[in-house]
Design a protein around this motif. Structure first.
Motif, short mmCIF file in Angstrom:
data_model
loop_
_atom_site.label_atom_id
_atom_site.label_comp_id
_atom_site.label_asym_id
_atom_site.label_seq_id
_atom_site.Cartn_x
_atom_site.Cartn_y
_atom_site.Cartn_z
N ASP A 1 9.62 -8.53 4.33
CA ASP A 1 8.71 -8.03 3.38
C ASP A 1 9.33 -8.23 2.12
O ASP A 1 10.51 -7.76 1.85
N LEU A 2 8.33 -8.24 0.96
CA LEU A 2 8.74 -8.49 -0.35
C LEU A 2 7.43 -7.79 -1.02
O LEU A 2 6.32 -8.04 -0.98
N THR A 3 7.74 -6.41 -1.63
CA THR A 3 6.45 -5.57 -2.27
C THR A 3 6.90 -5.19 -3.75
O THR A 3 8.19 -4.70 -4.21
N GLY A 4 5.65 -5.19 -4.58
CA GLY A 4 6.05 -4.81 -5.88
C GLY A 4 5.15 -3.32 -5.92
O GLY A 4 3.81 -3.18 -5.44
N ILE A 5 5.45 -2.43 -6.69
CA ILE A 5 4.85 -1.02 -6.84
C ILE A 5 4.91 -0.69 -8.22
O ILE A 5 5.68 -0.85 -9.03
N ILE A 6 3.52 -0.56 -8.82
CA ILE A 6 3.53 -0.23 -10.23
C ILE A 6 2.80 1.28 -10.25
O ILE A 6 2.00 1.35 -9.58
#
Length: 419
Positions: A174-179
């Motif tokens: 998994d590759l996830t971005g969180i802002i």
């Protein structure tokens, strides 16, 4: 009878086929009607990388340990679902930079799109899958360098690759971005943020396992377009098999309540041998035996030869493997005994049961007794007094090659001795 039922079957199939031709122009089989599992548990671990809201002079490693994620997912259908997940990220300085240590906990609710099913991956693979996920949540940042907790909102979006290990487990990457928004402190915890409304940006990369829950064979992640035709194919196969006439009695198996009736014996519309007096012997055989060996026939002349036939082992009742119910095809053996005893009221008979060598000796002895008792019951139902019948359990018959299926069929029997 045979022609009538065959005509009805063909008309039914013709009507069904025509109806399906019409239906396919407006209604397609639905995946939603299939039975598949919907729940799963996801466990991941890996690295993180804060992209911004790091105080000047502070930095983490390019692949910073440690990130962990736990989620529970529910799929409404094979293409869309929701998941609730909990994330943990620890931040530490890289080599040769000022030291710090902080921790972020977060939770989020996310929509999940099964891109593998939306793009019909099943056309070329049943091993690889692809999920997109995204949603909103909250986070909590703590550090030894400021008091209390820093709470923030966050948006999250990511992509998950799947490798199917079994129907119950999947390997994921998994590759996830969180802002984050309204984050007061930088990820290092050493100073306040000054980026405005949208503050922190964090990347997570992880590998893990997904475990599927439920009693069905497949999970929604792996149910494709081809699966929706499975139920229809099974129904068509059932009809095709049902039109066979295994016992050649003129009644298709679809309607036959007695699919192994004796060849050549008259049957009713349900394929059952006609047995008016319910004595276990079809009327047609009973009539033949009555004429040949009954009181109106030359019973005195035939008695000796009939007795020799019975005692010589030529009259037998046979059984299927591990069964105590006589095969229909061997019921004439009981009829021979019944007619002989009816014609000779002074005679009695031993009913001797046998079994093959498959299984334990004690079990086979009991099975041979049950077989003899079953034959005795048929004879008593036909009017023979039970006191004239003696049950003997001879157990295993070791006279044939136990590795031969055909030979074992011969010894699964009941024989008679009249006296």
């Amino acid at each position: 009878m045979k022609n009538t039922l065959l005509l009805v079957s063909l008309l039914t199939l013709s009507f069904t086929a025509n109806a399906q031709d019409v239906a396919t122009t407006t209604v397609n089989p639905s995946i939603d009607n299939l039975a598949y599992n919907k729940w799963s548990i996801e466990l991941n671990g890996g690295v993180n990388k804060p992209i911004r809201t790091i105080s000047p002079g502070y930095s983490t490693a390019s692949l910073n340990l440690f990130h962990a994620d736990l989620g529970a997912r529910y799929m409404f259908n094979p293409k869309f679902g929701l998941k609730l997940d909990f994330g943990y990220d620890k931040f530490k300085e890289r080599n040769d930079t000022p030291s710090f240590e902080s921790t972020q906990l977060r939770t989020s609710i996310q929509g999940v799109i099964n891109a593998g099913r939306a793009l019909n991956f099943e056309d070329w693979t049943n091993t690889f899958g692809l999920l997109f996920h995204g949603g909103f949540g909250v986070s909590q940042l703590t550090s030894d360098d400021f008091h209390g907790q820093d709470y923030a909102g966050n948006g999250i979006i990511g992509v998950t690759g799947q490798i199917k290990l079994s129907d119950r487990a999947v390997l994921t990457g998994d590759l996830t971005g969180i802002i984050t928004t309204r984050q007061n402190y930088n990820f290092d915890g050493m100073s306040l943020t000054n980026t405005g409304t949208l503050d922190g940006l964090l990347l997570n990369a992880s590998v893990g396992l997904t475990f599927y829950l439920g009693k069905n064979a497949k999970h929604a992640d792996w149910v494709g377009e081809t699966d929706k035709y499975e139920g229809l194919e099974k129904r068509v196969q059932l009809i095709e098999d049902g039109l066979l006439d295994t016992d050649k009695d003129g009644v298709a198996d679809l309607y036959d309540l007695e699919p192994n009736s004796i060849a050549g014996v008259a049957v009713n519309t349900k394929g059952q041998s006609i047995d008016t007096n319910q004595n276990g012997v079809p009327d047609e055989l009973e009539s033949y035996l009555e004429k040949t060996y009954g009181q109106n026939g030359n019973a005195t002349t035939n008695n000796n030869s009939i007795e020799e036939l019975i005692n010589g082992g030529y009259v037998n009742v046979y059984f299927d493997f591990n069964s105590s119910k006589p095969t229909n095809a061997s019921l004439p053996g009981v009829a021979f005994l019944v007619k002989y005893l009816q014609s000779n009221p002074s005679k009695n008979a031993d009913i001797i049961g046998y079994a093959d060598e498959i299984g334990s000796s004690n079990y086979n002895t009991e099975l041979s007794r049950k077989r003899a008792e079953a034959v005795k019951q048929i004879a008593t139902n036909a009017g023979i007094d039970a006191s004239r019948l003696n049950v003997i359990a001879n157990g295993e018959d070791a006279s044939v090659n136990k590795n031969s299926k055909e030979a074992r069929q011969i010894v699964r029997r009941v024989t008679f001795q009249v006296k």
